[in-house]
Design an enzyme around this catalytic site. Structure first.
Site, PDB file in Angstrom:
ATOM      1  N   PHE A   1       0.848  -1.107   0.167  1.00  0.00           N
ATOM      2  CA  PHE A   1       0.312   0.082  -0.094  1.00  0.00           C
ATOM      3  C   PHE A   1       1.056   1.246  -0.079  1.00  0.00           C
ATOM      4  CE2 PHE A   1      -2.590  -3.291   1.492  1.00  0.00           C
ATOM      5  CZ  PHE A   1      -3.908  -3.245   0.669  1.00  0.00           C
ATOM      6  N   HIS A   2       1.888   1.289  -0.915  1.00  0.00           N
ATOM      7  CA  HIS A   2       2.711   2.596  -1.134  1.00  0.00           C
ATOM      8  C   HIS A   2       3.433   2.306  -2.369  1.00  0.00           C
ATOM      9  CE1 HIS A   2       5.352  -0.457   0.910  1.00  0.00           C
ATOM     10  NE2 HIS A   2       6.060  -0.445  -0.075  1.00  0.00           N
TER      11      HIS A   2
END
Ligand code: T46
Length: 128
Positions: A43-44
Site C-alpha cells: 500500500f505504497h
C-alpha cells in the site's frame, strides 16, 4: 522474468547476478515471511527504486498499479521474479502460510522514498 535455474538430482539452484540477470546494482536485500493469514502488505509506491521480487517459497499475489491499471501477478515460483522499475502502487495479498518473499533493491532504505497516500501517488503519476 525467468531466472537461470540449475537443477540436477541433488536439487535446484538459482543464481542472480547484479547488472546481468537483473538490470541494476543490488544495494539491499530483505525478505518477508511469517505472514499471518489475511494480512495485506505494501500500500505504497516508491519515487526512485528498482526492485526484483522472488517468491522463494509458497505463494502470494502481488498487485502493481500504474495509476490507471491494476495488474495482479501470482508469485508462486522460485525460478522467476517480478522486476519493478517505475512509480507503481504495490499491494501484497493472499500469502500462503509458508510464503517467503525475497526482495532485491537498487537503493538503501529511505523512508522519504515512500509515497503512502494513494491520492499523492496519483498526482505523482500525472506529473511524470
Ligand atoms: C516494498 C514491498 C514489496 C526497514 O527498516 N528497512 C527496509 O529495508 C524495509 C523494506 C523495511 N524496513 C522497516 C520499515 C517498517 O518499519 O520494516 C518495517 C516494515 O516495512 P513495510 O511496512 O514498508 O513493509 P511492506 O511489506 O509493506 O513493504 C515492503 C517494502 O517496504 C517496500 O519497499 O516495495 O515490501
Amino acid at each position: 522474468m525467468k531466472l537461470p535455474h540449475y537443477g540436477d538430482d541433488r536439487g535446484s539452484l538459482v543464481a542472480i547476478e547484479a547488472n546481468e540477470t537483473i538490470p541494476f546494482e543490488v544495494k539491499r536485500i530483505y525478505y518477508i515471511f511469517d505472514t499471518e493469514k489475511e494480512v495485506q502488505r505494501g500500500f505504497h509506491a516508491h519515487k526512485n527504486l528498482k526492485q526484483f521480487v522472488i517468491c522463494v517459497k509458497g505463494t502470494c499475489d502481488f498487485i502493481l498499479d500504474d495509476g490507471s491499471e491494476r495488474t495482479t501477478f501470482k508469485l508462486d515460483s522460485a525460478k522467476e521474479g517480478l522486476f519493478i522499475d517505475g512509480v507503481y502502487w504495490r499491494e501484497m495479498h493472499n500469502f500462503s502460510d509458508d510464503c517467503v518473499l525475497l526482495v532485491l533493491a537498487s537503493e538503501h532504505y529511505s523512508k522519504e522514498d515512500y509515497i503512502t497516500n494513494y491520492e499523492d501517488f496519483l498526482l505523482q503519476t500525472r506529473n511524470i
